[in-house]
Design a protein around this motif. Sequence first.
Motif, PDB file in Angstrom:
ATOM      1  N   LYS A   1      37.907  36.561  45.976  1.00 29.25           N
ATOM      2  CA  LYS A   1      37.264  36.392  44.671  1.00 29.25           C
ATOM      3  C   LYS A   1      37.159  37.723  43.943  1.00 29.25           C
ATOM      4  O   LYS A   1      37.411  37.817  42.727  1.00 29.25           O
ATOM      5  CB  LYS A   1      35.875  35.785  44.870  1.00 29.25           C
ATOM      6  CG  LYS A   1      35.195  35.383  43.580  1.00 29.25           C
ATOM      7  CD  LYS A   1      33.895  34.634  43.862  1.00 29.25           C
ATOM      8  CE  LYS A   1      33.214  34.215  42.544  1.00 29.25           C
ATOM      9  NZ  LYS A   1      31.943  33.488  42.802  1.00 29.25           N
TER      10      LYS A   1
ATOM     11  N   LEU B   1      48.337  33.814  41.813  1.00 33.47           N
ATOM     12  CA  LEU B   1      47.648  34.668  42.789  1.00 33.47           C
ATOM     13  C   LEU B   1      46.853  33.828  43.777  1.00 33.47           C
ATOM     14  O   LEU B   1      46.843  34.110  44.986  1.00 33.47           O
ATOM     15  CB  LEU B   1      46.727  35.643  42.052  1.00 33.47           C
ATOM     16  CG  LEU B   1      45.869  36.560  42.920  1.00 33.47           C
ATOM     17  CD1 LEU B   1      46.740  37.427  43.827  1.00 33.47           C
ATOM     18  CD2 LEU B   1      44.972  37.435  42.061  1.00 33.47           C
ATOM     19  N   LYS B   2      46.187  32.788  43.276  1.00 33.80           N
ATOM     20  CA  LYS B   2      45.405  31.909  44.146  1.00 33.80           C
ATOM     21  C   LYS B   2      46.298  31.249  45.197  1.00 33.80           C
ATOM     22  O   LYS B   2      45.974  31.225  46.396  1.00 33.80           O
ATOM     23  CB  LYS B   2      44.713  30.839  43.299  1.00 33.80           C
ATOM     24  CG  LYS B   2      43.826  29.890  44.088  1.00 33.80           C
ATOM     25  CD  LYS B   2      43.171  28.867  43.154  1.00 33.80           C
ATOM     26  CE  LYS B   2      42.319  27.864  43.953  1.00 33.80           C
ATOM     27  NZ  LYS B   2      41.728  26.845  43.054  1.00 33.80           N
TER      28      LYS B   2
ATOM     29  N   ASP C   1      46.582  35.050  31.800  1.00 33.19           N
ATOM     30  CA  ASP C   1      45.600  35.091  32.882  1.00 33.19           C
ATOM     31  C   ASP C   1      45.564  33.760  33.629  1.00 33.19           C
ATOM     32  O   ASP C   1      45.477  33.731  34.867  1.00 33.19           O
ATOM     33  CB  ASP C   1      44.219  35.413  32.316  1.00 33.19           C
ATOM     34  CG  ASP C   1      43.167  35.509  33.400  1.00 33.19           C
ATOM     35  OD1 ASP C   1      43.256  36.411  34.241  1.00 33.19           O
ATOM     36  OD2 ASP C   1      42.260  34.650  33.425  1.00 33.19           O
TER      37      ASP C   1
ATOM     38  N   ARG D   1      41.791  40.128  36.665  1.00 30.93           N
ATOM     39  CA  ARG D   1      41.388  39.622  35.332  1.00 30.93           C
ATOM     40  C   ARG D   1      40.893  40.778  34.437  1.00 30.93           C
ATOM     41  O   ARG D   1      41.227  40.837  33.257  1.00 30.93           O
ATOM     42  CB  ARG D   1      40.306  38.567  35.508  1.00 30.93           C
ATOM     43  CG  ARG D   1      39.768  37.997  34.212  1.00 30.93           C
ATOM     44  CD  ARG D   1      39.068  36.686  34.459  1.00 30.93           C
ATOM     45  NE  ARG D   1      40.011  35.631  34.768  1.00 30.93           N
ATOM     46  CZ  ARG D   1      39.728  34.580  35.540  1.00 30.93           C
ATOM     47  NH1 ARG D   1      38.527  34.457  36.095  1.00 30.93           N
ATOM     48  NH2 ARG D   1      40.629  33.655  35.749  1.00 30.93           N
TER      49      ARG D   1
ATOM     50  N   GLN E   1      46.583  33.926  37.484  1.00 29.75           N
ATOM     51  CA  GLN E   1      45.496  33.648  38.424  1.00 29.75           C
ATOM     52  C   GLN E   1      45.862  32.475  39.344  1.00 29.75           C
ATOM     53  O   GLN E   1      45.557  32.502  40.536  1.00 29.75           O
ATOM     54  CB  GLN E   1      44.193  33.335  37.671  1.00 29.75           C
ATOM     55  CG  GLN E   1      43.549  34.531  37.004  1.00 29.75           C
ATOM     56  CD  GLN E   1      42.950  35.520  37.993  1.00 29.75           C
ATOM     57  OE1 GLN E   1      42.732  35.199  39.154  1.00 29.75           O
ATOM     58  NE2 GLN E   1      42.696  36.746  37.556  1.00 29.75           N
TER      59      GLN E   1
ATOM     60  N   SER F   1      40.633  38.701  42.558  1.00 27.77           N
ATOM     61  CA  SER F   1      40.966  37.930  41.351  1.00 27.77           C
ATOM     62  C   SER F   1      40.236  38.500  40.137  1.00 27.77           C
ATOM     63  O   SER F   1      40.794  38.599  39.037  1.00 27.77           O
ATOM     64  CB  SER F   1      40.595  36.457  41.537  1.00 27.77           C
ATOM     65  OG  SER F   1      41.358  35.871  42.552  1.00 27.77           O
TER      66      SER F   1
END
Length: 768
Positions: A61, A22-23, A15, A68, A19, A64
């Motif tokens: 947000k 992805l960010k 994760d 998760r 993450q 994301s």
Amino acid sequence: MNKQQILKESIVIFDKYLQQGLKDAMKLTLKKLFSKAEVASSNQQEQELFNQYRQLKNGAKQFSGLIRTKIKEMPDFISAEVNKSDSKMSLSLVEDEELSISLALTQLDSTLEVVSHAELYTLEKRMNLIFENEKIDKTNMPFSPASVVWLFSHAFTQIEFDVPVKTMIVENLVKEFSDDINEAYHEINAVFIKAGILPNIKPEMIRPKSSGQDGQAAQDQAIDQTATDEQSASVQSGAGQVQGGGSGPSGGAAGQPGSLPGQAGGHAVHQSGSAGYPAGGSAGGNVESGYAGIPGQSGQTQQEARQLVESIFDLLSPPRGSAVSQNSDAVSQQSVANVDIDQALEQIGQDTGVVATSKNIGNLKEMLTDQVRNNTGNYYPELSPRQHKTLDLMGMVYDEIENDKTIDTHIRSSFNAINVPLLRTAIKDESFFTDNGHPARKFMELLVESSQKWHGTNVIKKIHQYSDTAAKSFDGSTQSFVKALEELTQYLKVTQTRAERAEQKWISAAEGKEKMDITKAQVDEHLQDILEGCDIKFIRDIVDHVWRDSLTLTLLREGKDSQQWDEKIDSAKTIAQIGNKMEFMKLSGPDKLKAMHQLDQTMDELGFSKRDRLSTKDNIHMCLSWQESDELNKEEKKPSLKKVLSIDEAVKTAEIETANKKIEDIRELSDEEKEMRSQVVNMPYGTLFDFIINQQNDVKRRKLSWVSTVSDRVLFVDLIGRHPHKMKLARLAIDLCRKNIIRVQLPEGGYFKNALNRIVNRLKKLAA
């Protein structure tokens, strides 16, 4: 450490990396959307792009969080599905997914699998242990590229992003996450190792002495040598082989200048390994006969192709550690049949991705021998010199493709998909290298040609589905390549037809624009004569910006000999005379009224507002009154005229265009630029150019569609016939000389043949 604890720690690691990727991908997408909105071609497009920008910014947000949540659910979902099913399950896309998203996700899967295949393989074996069955593989295990695709496919269904936004996120994720995925897998593997699951032990293998090698030192060197060193030694030994040609201390036995130092009967082994090819003669002789005169030939015969391949094989010596000896029994005990290699390659392709460039071929050879050992029970399998050289040559061909800047990098995923089928074909079918009509080779050529011809377009990404289909349906024969070649050719034919139709639309528009410009130039000559002596600025502006358009349309529609043309010219002359005190006195009342009526009618035809027409009429009356005033009263104040918005705007635009002169309007071309201009005029339509669009040297490939020496204009379109780009011939010549625009020279005679010629050139330079 129990299963749940291992998975929990692994989820945290996975994760964290996903993450972050992805960010970064969403940041790049936001930046790209904003940049595209700034240069939008219309208000509607600008508004659409900014809506997408706000959509992603507000939903980042939430997206994301969705990813998760899916990551945490994934191990339990897989465990439940595998346990309740007797057959293997695979993580898959949402069935009704958009095609563009499906293609982007497929490319994500392919890229991540190729990048991380080594770490992924060990993780897969450990996953099978903690799930306590053998139904887990790369298509359904947690944290695999397939699971990443599954995560995003299902998360996309729960977020309100437009399709282009989703596609851009995935494309940017390929760039960002592929750099870190190996680190993620390495840390996850460390969790398993800490728990005592399949610790990373490398048992040492001791090989018995071979008659072709003397002493324990030679054995140790053969075992410990890495794949990269093997290939480096291969090229260096080939260099020494050519250098040693002829008589002398380094030349080997008399009459055998190609023999390896310290290798008795080495040339005989080479002959026996060259089934189906002309045997005999020295390595030096083969290089001469196979290479001389090949470059530049348009029609390469099969015999010449064989000689060229033999030249390359002669320059590649067997790698250190291979069993080359006079004892035929020793060689046969360790040799690997082509059918065993084919089976091993097929199994490796199912288990993990294969990268076929030179730097990875050594690792592939190790994997092959390990797989053959497992399949056949031959504890010391050894590839033949021919097999070694075939794999090395395929690696060098892939190097040429990877390093060629004219090829779109997105085509690599298509090549990665067919790596194993191509290697299997090359190993068992020697005509692959020599037959230009071989289906696998033609498909490979078409991929390269497409990546050059459709560089930077979405066509490249859509091509991937044909490679993927060819790989999945490959059964060892050429049928899958024949079918994929036929389908891809048909798709490209349809795409080409659409692009040509779109391009023709812009060419017709450019030709019409040129005709308009020529007509305006003719009208301009008449207006210069008409306005000579006109002293009142408002009158000049009216004639210049109203009658110019009216006369242009009349000349285009009716011609110069028409009654309408004569009437327009007369009215323009009358209005212009109002601006000259002396000429004004010659006008009669009916002439003034007729000109005023003609002016109002013309402005109405051209779409001027009623307010502008009334203001113009009042201003003309003011000018008439001022001109009719006493000639001796020179102190009379000039009339205060009303604003005519359309005329004022036209005047300002003309002033800006005059002030913003381009470099090609300011100075003359140099001799080099003049020569370049002449070359452009004679270039065939369809010639490709790379335009450097920023300081990072990113390029946009465009196609030359139309050139006119009359209007001194050039028209380019993008490769699918859209987004016309117009520029002056002088500007193009300047940019070509400054290397801001680069002509793309595509090779003739087939990419594969040219690649082989470049490889033999490279090897000869190393040998020299």
